[in-house]
Design a protein around this motif. Structure first.
Motif, PDB file in Angstrom:
ATOM      1  N   TYR A  84       0.993  -1.124  -0.215  1.00 26.94           N
ATOM      2  CA  TYR A  84      -0.138  -0.232   0.296  1.00 26.94           C
ATOM      3  C   TYR A  84       0.846   1.191  -0.157  1.00 26.94           C
ATOM      4  O   TYR A  84       1.667   0.817  -0.202  1.00 26.94           O
ATOM      5  N   LEU A  95       4.705   2.373   0.874  1.00 26.58           N
ATOM      6  CA  LEU A  95       4.645   1.632   2.127  1.00 26.58           C
ATOM      7  C   LEU A  95       4.968   0.098   1.701  1.00 26.58           C
ATOM      8  O   LEU A  95       5.476   0.261   1.327  1.00 26.58           O
ATOM      9  N   GLY A  96       3.693  -0.076   2.496  1.00 25.02           N
ATOM     10  CA  GLY A  96       3.534  -1.460   2.133  1.00 25.02           C
ATOM     11  C   GLY A  96       3.785  -2.202   3.930  1.00 25.02           C
ATOM     12  O   GLY A  96       4.237  -1.438   4.924  1.00 25.02           O
ATOM     13  N   GLY A  98       5.541  -3.308   6.734  1.00 29.24           N
ATOM     14  CA  GLY A  98       7.148  -3.221   6.736  1.00 29.24           C
ATOM     15  C   GLY A  98       6.940  -4.185   8.145  1.00 29.24           C
ATOM     16  O   GLY A  98       8.618  -4.462   8.604  1.00 29.24           O
ATOM     17  N   ARG A  99       6.366  -4.258   9.129  1.00 25.20           N
ATOM     18  CA  ARG A  99       6.355  -5.384  10.021  1.00 25.20           C
ATOM     19  C   ARG A  99       5.383  -5.752  10.354  1.00 25.20           C
ATOM     20  O   ARG A  99       5.098  -6.510  11.498  1.00 25.20           O
ATOM     21  N   SER A 127       9.930  -3.478   4.139  1.00 26.92           N
ATOM     22  CA  SER A 127      10.168  -2.624   5.441  1.00 26.92           C
ATOM     23  C   SER A 127      11.780  -1.739   4.955  1.00 26.92           C
ATOM     24  O   SER A 127      11.895  -0.762   6.698  1.00 26.92           O
ATOM     25  N   ARG A 128      12.193  -1.362   4.569  1.00 23.22           N
ATOM     26  CA  ARG A 128      13.153  -0.450   3.963  1.00 23.22           C
ATOM     27  C   ARG A 128      13.978  -0.353   5.251  1.00 23.22           C
ATOM     28  O   ARG A 128      14.815  -1.557   5.585  1.00 23.22           O
ATOM     29  N   GLY A 130      13.641  -0.175   8.397  1.00 26.46           N
ATOM     30  CA  GLY A 130      13.168  -1.052   9.651  1.00 26.46           C
ATOM     31  C   GLY A 130      13.711  -2.290   9.482  1.00 26.46           C
ATOM     32  O   GLY A 130      13.880  -2.751   9.073  1.00 26.46           O
ATOM     33  N   ASP A 131      13.689  -2.719  10.964  1.00 20.81           N
ATOM     34  CA  ASP A 131      14.123  -3.764  11.818  1.00 20.81           C
ATOM     35  C   ASP A 131      12.844  -5.022  11.656  1.00 20.81           C
ATOM     36  O   ASP A 131      12.864  -6.436  11.753  1.00 20.81           O
ATOM     37  N   GLY A 132      11.345  -4.393  11.002  1.00 19.47           N
ATOM     38  CA  GLY A 132      10.133  -5.043  10.743  1.00 19.47           C
ATOM     39  C   GLY A 132       9.623  -5.768  12.459  1.00 19.47           C
ATOM     40  O   GLY A 132       8.878  -6.482  12.478  1.00 19.47           O
ATOM     41  N   ARG A 133      10.614  -5.370  13.361  1.00 19.45           N
ATOM     42  CA  ARG A 133      10.123  -6.286  14.268  1.00 19.45           C
ATOM     43  C   ARG A 133       9.519  -4.907  15.572  1.00 19.45           C
ATOM     44  O   ARG A 133       9.148  -3.336  15.187  1.00 19.45           O
ATOM     45  N   ARG A 171      15.568   0.548  19.768  1.00 20.18           N
ATOM     46  CA  ARG A 171      15.214   1.540  19.888  1.00 20.18           C
ATOM     47  C   ARG A 171      15.903   2.652  20.697  1.00 20.18           C
ATOM     48  O   ARG A 171      17.429   2.629  20.130  1.00 20.18           O
ATOM     49  N   ASN A 259      -3.713   4.785   7.268  1.00 19.64           N
ATOM     50  CA  ASN A 259      -4.338   4.665   8.611  1.00 19.64           C
ATOM     51  C   ASN A 259      -5.844   4.424   8.839  1.00 19.64           C
ATOM     52  O   ASN A 259      -6.296   4.569  10.045  1.00 19.64           O
ATOM     53  N   ASP A 268      -4.538   1.382  13.641  1.00 17.54           N
ATOM     54  CA  ASP A 268      -2.888   1.748  13.823  1.00 17.54           C
ATOM     55  C   ASP A 268      -3.239   2.658  15.034  1.00 17.54           C
ATOM     56  O   ASP A 268      -4.088   3.459  15.212  1.00 17.54           O
TER      57      ASP A 268
HETATM   58  P1  AMP Z   1       3.049   3.222  11.363  1.00 13.68           P
HETATM   59  O1  AMP Z   1       3.474   3.889  11.841  1.00 13.68           O
HETATM   60  O2  AMP Z   1       2.682   1.889  12.105  1.00 13.68           O
HETATM   61  O3  AMP Z   1       1.779   3.403  10.114  1.00 13.68           O
HETATM   62  O4  AMP Z   1       3.755   3.188   9.705  1.00 13.68           O
HETATM   63  C1  AMP Z   1       4.557   3.078   8.963  1.00 13.68           C
HETATM   64  C2  AMP Z   1       4.933   2.983   7.680  1.00 13.68           C
HETATM   65  O5  AMP Z   1       6.567   2.663   8.173  1.00 13.68           O
HETATM   66  C3  AMP Z   1       4.545   1.085   7.682  1.00 13.68           C
HETATM   67  O6  AMP Z   1       4.611   0.956   6.544  1.00 13.68           O
HETATM   68  C4  AMP Z   1       5.252   0.167   8.741  1.00 13.68           C
HETATM   69  O7  AMP Z   1       5.124  -1.592   8.235  1.00 13.68           O
HETATM   70  C5  AMP Z   1       6.480   0.343   8.220  1.00 13.68           C
HETATM   71  N1  AMP Z   1       6.901   0.455   9.762  1.00 13.68           N
HETATM   72  C6  AMP Z   1       6.991   0.899  11.100  1.00 13.68           C
HETATM   73  N2  AMP Z   1       8.085   0.132  11.927  1.00 13.68           N
HETATM   74  C7  AMP Z   1       8.352  -0.570  11.585  1.00 13.68           C
HETATM   75  C8  AMP Z   1       9.232  -1.321  11.404  1.00 13.68           C
HETATM   76  N3  AMP Z   1      10.396  -1.691  13.108  1.00 13.68           N
HETATM   77  N4  AMP Z   1      10.391  -1.774  10.467  1.00 13.68           N
HETATM   78  C9  AMP Z   1       9.944  -1.832   9.448  1.00 13.68           C
HETATM   79  N5  AMP Z   1       9.064  -1.150   8.903  1.00 13.68           N
HETATM   80  C10 AMP Z   1       8.248  -0.230   9.774  1.00 13.68           C
END
Ligand code: AMP
Ligand code: MG
Length: 493
Positions: A84, A95-96, A98-99, A127-128, A130-133, A171, A259, A268
């Motif tokens: 997405y 985006l998509g 990512g975690r 995930s770009r 990000g760690d996915g966690r 973090r 969101n 969210d």
């Molecule tokens: P959010 O702020 O939760 O709506 O996330 C915005 C975007 O950032 C979404 O595409 C999430 O999947 C990505 N994202 C947030 N935290 C992480 C993370 N720790 N690792 C990878 N992607 C993330």
């Protein structure tokens, strides 16, 4: 080959389908959760499990932990990350997930379909950096607040489980890692349509629109103009949802288009929070510097978001673009009135009014103005008005209040409801307990720092009956001590 004489392994009621995986490949990427070192169950939602048709007794705690950490996959799962885009603070971004990973759609015993999604289950194609966690605190926070919203009667995604991973996430400091299992009518967002529109893929757009109609608005499939009807229906659900937020003092905090769920559920729970003292400019999110997503901006922002949705639908609305734009505009311009209608209907209930008079909006607005002028607590003011004896309520009963109160009493007498019936109506609309920020923080601190879930569990059980007006709620009703304002929330932690 499995031995047919062996009993099948316990499935604990899982009945997964994966219709989303059959949508055009632009919309998803196959993605398995990355197993974690030491999955451990922290909290499990038995009531929700039963609604989903699961029988938690069939599996051990360890088996559950393995499932909800993503280490074991249920039969029938086709795990994927959803693609997405979204407007974040007004700016378009691809985006998509990512975690997060969608495990599949659970079909409940009553035939309903719910997405089962793991959040914090490891990196995906989207995930770009990000760690996915995810960390334990924010996942428990989402669990607590989403379940509170559900009990308040507000459409929302829900939380089935939180497990810790036995791994640290980094973090500002190292934190215990966790995975949340989120249950949603679906995870289709305004941003999902924006993703497809940005790729100018007409076949995918039509497939996604048809899928959304099938899944959330099946009655529109046979409408004369199904896509225009879809737009109108999304506008109606969003107008109603935002009105419900406003009527309990909920501030979402990050109303980016990624969101906003087309199902009409709240989704969210990153930086959201409930307002204590009434102030329309209230915002909590540390990154929302200009208050784009402040309390009073939520309806205009929702309208801005559905406008982005309408733009993606233009090619489906009419083959001539000017006509399509006209149709979209006409629909979008209904938003303020639809919102106002739902807001006022909610306010009438909050004020114990069952009939309609033209001055009702003014009566509600004057009370809000009084709260603002006197720094009154939003929830507790309405709770006090719902009590039989106002004098116990601790309101600043100045002249302005007395004059408003007199008019309100007179107005309540101009209806067929008795005062008792009026109060019953109010108590069903005015929560006597909400997840107050300072209480949420206390509960999370115990859970995360001390591994102690006693307060969190008690808070959850109180939040499950927010309209009960019972004595055991009292410890959670106090506004934060004076001078402790300036509460801040954080995104994506
Ligand atoms: P959010 O702020 O939760 O709506 O996330 C915005 C975007 O950032 C979404 O595409 C999430 O999947 C990505 N994202 C947030 N935290 C992480 C993370 N720790 N690792 C990878 N992607 C993330
Ligand atoms: Mg999000």
């Amino acid at each position: 080959m499995s031995d047919p004489t062996n009993p099948t392994p316990p499935h604990a009621g899982w009945r997964l389908e994966c219709t989303y995986a059959a949508l055009p490949s632009l919309l998803h990427a196959s993605s398995r959760p990355v197993p974690v070192a030491g999955p451990k169950m922290v909290i499990f939602n038995h009531a929700l499990a039963r609604t989903l048709g699961l029988d938690p007794t069939e599996l051990s705690r360890a088996e559950h932990a393995a499932i909800f950490a993503g280490n074991d996959l249920m039969e029938g799962s086709q795990p994927l990350a959803q693609a997405y885009a979204g407007h974040q603070y007004g700016h378009f971004t691809p985006l998509g997930d990512g975690r997060a990973i969608l495990l599949g759609e659970q079909i409940t015993p009553t035939g309903e379909r719910f997405d089962i999604q793991l959040k914090g289950s490891g990196p995906t194609r989207f995930s770009r950096r990000g760690d996915g966690r995810a960390a334990l605190g924010p996942m428990l926070r989402e669990y607590l607040i989403s379940e509170a919203m559900y009990a308040l009667g507000i459409p929302t995604t829900r939380s089935l489980a939180v497990v810790t991973t036995g791994e640290l996430v980094y973090r500002q400091s190292p934190l215990p890692g966790a995975v949340l299992t989120r249950v949603a009518a679906s995870h289709i967002r305004v941003g999902t349509f924006e993703w497809v529109a940005a790729h100018q893929d007409m076949a995918a757009l039509q497939a996604l629109a048809d899928y959304t109609i099938q899944r959330h608005y099946p009655e529109l499939a046979t409408a004369e103009q199904p896509y225009l009807s879809l737009l109108n229906a999304v506008i109606e659900r969003q107008a109603r949802l935002i009105a419900q937020w406003m009527n309990v003092g909920f501030i979402h905090g990050v109303m980016n288009t990624d969101n906003m769920a087309l199902s009409g559920e709240t989704i969210d729970y990153g930086p959201c929070a409930f307002m204590d003292t009434y102030d329309p400019a209230t915002k909590f999110s540390s990154i929302d510097q200009h208050g784009r997503y402040a309390y009073a901006n939520q309806a205009p922002i929702a309208q801005w978001n559905v406008t982005r949705f309408a733009e993606t639908l233009l090619p489906l609305l009419h083959e001539e673009e000017p006509r399509a734009i006209e149709m979209a505009n006409e629909a979008i311009h209904q938003f303020p009135d639809r919102f106002k209608w739902h807001w006022l209907a909610g306010m009438r209930r909050k004020l114990g009014l069952s009939n309609e008079e033209s001055e009702d909006a003014a009566l509600a607005e004057e009370l809000l103005q009084w709260m603002h002028d006197n720094q009154a607590d939003f929830t507790n003011t309405f709770r006090a008005l719902s009590q039989e004896k106002l004098k116990d309520a601790n309101l600043p009963e100045n002249e302005a209040f007395r004059s408003w109160h007199e008019r309100w009493l007179a107005r309540r007498n101009r209806q067929t409801l008795s005062m008792d019936e009026s109060r019953t109506l109010m108590r069903a609309a005015n929560p006597s307990v909400i997840p107050r920020n300072h209480k949420v923080e206390e509960a999370l601190e115990d859970a995360v720092e001390r591994n102690d879930l006693v307060v969190l569990e008690r808070f959850l059980s109180v939040l499950q009956r927010p309209y009960d007006y019972t004595i055991d709620q009292s410890e959670f009703q106090m506004p934060p001590p004076a001078g402790s304002c300036g509460y801040e929330t954080f995104c994506g932690t």
